[in-house]
Design an enzyme around this catalytic site. Sequence first.
Site, short mmCIF file in Angstrom:
data_model
loop_
_atom_site.label_atom_id
_atom_site.label_comp_id
_atom_site.label_asym_id
_atom_site.label_seq_id
_atom_site.Cartn_x
_atom_site.Cartn_y
_atom_site.Cartn_z
CB SER A 1 -4.44 6.74 -2.65
OG SER A 1 -5.05 5.69 -3.09
CE1 TYR B 1 -5.15 5.01 2.59
CE2 TYR B 1 -6.10 4.33 0.34
CZ TYR B 1 -4.98 4.70 1.41
OH TYR B 1 -3.85 4.87 0.92
#
Lengths: 582, 300
Positions: free
Chosen positions: A452, A465
């Site tokens: 990401s 995350y």
Amino acid sequence: MNMSTVNSAGVDLQVFTYGDEKKQPIVLVHGYPDNHSVWEPVAKLLADKYFVITYDVRGAGGSDVPRKQADFRMALLSADLKAVVESCIGERAFHLVGHDWGSIQSWESVTADGPLKQRILSYTTISGPCLDHMGYWLRKRTLNLSASAKAKVFKQALSSWYIGFFHLPVLAPSAWQGGLDKLWPKYLKHREQVEEPEANPTQGKDGKHGVQLYRANFRNKLINPEERHAACPVQLIVPTRDNYVGTQLFEDLHYWVDELYRRDINANHWVPLSHPEKIAAWIEEFVSGVDKGKMSGALQHARVRPERRKLPLYGKTAVITGAGSGIGRATAFKLAEAGADLVCVDINDEAAERTAELSRLLGASAWSRKVDVGSAQAMQRLAKWVEKELGGADIVINNAGIGMAGGVLDTSTQDWDRILKVNLWGVIHGSRLFAQQMVDAHRSGHIINVASAAAFAPNRKLAAYSTSKAAVYMLSECLRGELADQDIGVTAICPGFVATGIASNTVYTGMSDEEQAAKRAKADALYQRRNFSPDEVAEAILKAVLTNPALSLVGAEAWTTRLLSRFAPALSRRVARIDITP
Amino acid sequence: MPILNPAAMPEQRGYIPTSEELEGFRAAQKLAYAAAEAVAAELKPGMTEKQAAALQETWLRDHGVNDWLHAPFAWFGDRTAFQGFKVAVQFLPTNRRLEENMPFILDNAPVLNGFTADIGYAGVLGENPILDRILDDLAPQRAMILELIRQGRAMNDVSKAVDKLILMQGFEPRHKAYPFEVLAHQVTRQAPRDKPRRTMPFKFGLDFLSTLGQVALVARKQGWSPLWNSGEGSNHAPVPGLWAVEPHLGFRGVGAKFEELLVITEDDAYWLDDDVPHVKRWKARGLWPVKDVPLLGEPA
């Protein structure tokens, strides 16, 4: 093993059978310069479940040697097969397998109209093209003026040097009696990589008389080929390192065979001797698929689909985790359109099956599996299933992931555990298991891990995350270094805020359900407004599969975080102190 | 229905047709579908969208239609999925030619004796498995829309449920390509016209636009929107009236939709006519009535 003699129009043929004659019959036809013994290892393996028939073709082994060249004509060779099956199994139908010249002559039985053709249930062909098909193949490429077509003809001519040699009078037959017969086992071992070739007592005879096969058939078949179509399903086994029969010879075969399956094996010409287990297993799988009317996954994957042949990923199998939605689903469709077959993995089996179903509409073979990527056992089962059913994966997309917002302190141990299991362990399992398979099978491939933009962007409210994604990025870089020598590519994909539904499932740690729902709705609205579709990431993934970059940044956010972290780390750290959650 | 006067604010939200009026709408819708089916049967490879649109117009004129809500449309090939549509003129029929196994959509909106219809008809010339799949998957959409409206869900919530179901189905919501991303729009009665309308500026009935404009003005004051979409403007309870509902699903360059009138009353809702081509198709395939109607979205 039982031995008997069958008379075919005045020529005595020596026939060998294995196993129970009540079982489904399989006939194995040997090539040149061999006799029935080339099939012995395979025949023994098949004899448990089938009635296996082999024989020495005319001119070879214990069979008679007709004197005239015309006695080696194709039609007579096919009549020999008919005589053999009639004596062994009467009028029953049977499965047929041929290697080398055994395959060439069996094409005659498979494609020439007549009663024999109707009785052949399936045909497995190894390293022996139909001479009529070859005639058309040559004609098409000789008349074609393109350089690549000419190159293919030239390449095949180079590896077929021996056919010209066999047409030389005296010299070729006498070579077999002048010592070549004694040298043959050594030739097999060194040039053909057959581990322990056994000396064949009739080698000199097999070599000398078999030359007639070439002389009696090659010229007229190649000059005057006939339109020959097969009626039964055909399994084409292609040893990719074959020194005599080029893989290019089979590229038009689908024109002559409606139901064609092609399996490549990284081996030399004499595969029945070098890889008997594999060949026996493939024959059994194919034969039982034809008998049951339902092909295994591997064979469905191996089915030749002419309309897809030109696609860049044709013949490749891709495993995609998190394929039930978002980036995973979009990637499945993209790869299906690029020619790949798919294993769609998701924890939601309905969603995974839906992706597979739509991928099938795009022309791919596709399967769905319900797997929790965080579970080592479940991932192991998946990898085993893919290997057993489909023969392994060429492309693996470790995409499954979950969202979680909150600081290091807000995130409970259970929440840490949960996100690392899916986002990091899922990628570790997927990478390790499938990379190991690729390494073991000497198969080149590609592993793509979806990280990401957050991998480069520290933030106080996105701790778990971002940590998981940074780890995925580093794992990918390390793995890339490790697998470079094995010709296995590894890419980390780093997308920005993609509207995938991840926002509406994100866990906001330390908040009530209502608060979380409100946050999710807001985040989802922001993602929608950003309007960055999973298709764009899928496009980047396809590009990565084709070009193997180490890192693929998708979207402005990804470029920004990457550049900030590299060239303005201080600024990046300032941003980290801002709460970016909605 | 009386022509609305924004100055005189009616109490009543929306429009409740009488049973005679409903019969008039039903007749208009039946005629519209008959036109689409007749033209679909005439389609041949090589025909253009413009020709298919003109054929619908001719057929309907021959059957007594003098006025239009909008001129007939036709979309062929990837234009059925509104691929790359950015501006409204792209919806107009082009010279795209029909080919074997190409999907198509016919869309017409005749006004018959003052009663408006607005229908969509999707099909294929030959075979197209993707189109079959989409047409099948429109069935749960139709069932869900009705059920959620019956439950009195906010109209934007119903529209969001449609979006969500499309996402789960793996398709794209192509009705979002329309102006205002509308799932549906309200349809009303118009003054009957004795003589055929000669020209149709912008291919859209001006009467329709002006009526819709008046409705919109009133609706705005009453706090609802005659254009039904997922936005905040549609965040209100179902408004009585006739709604032309058109969920449009797209997948890899293939698009399909149905469009037909939904009748919403004060306390109930139903499709104006269940005897429409797509329902007949679903019945023939054992897909209608839908067994497990998906009920997505948030209950009010």
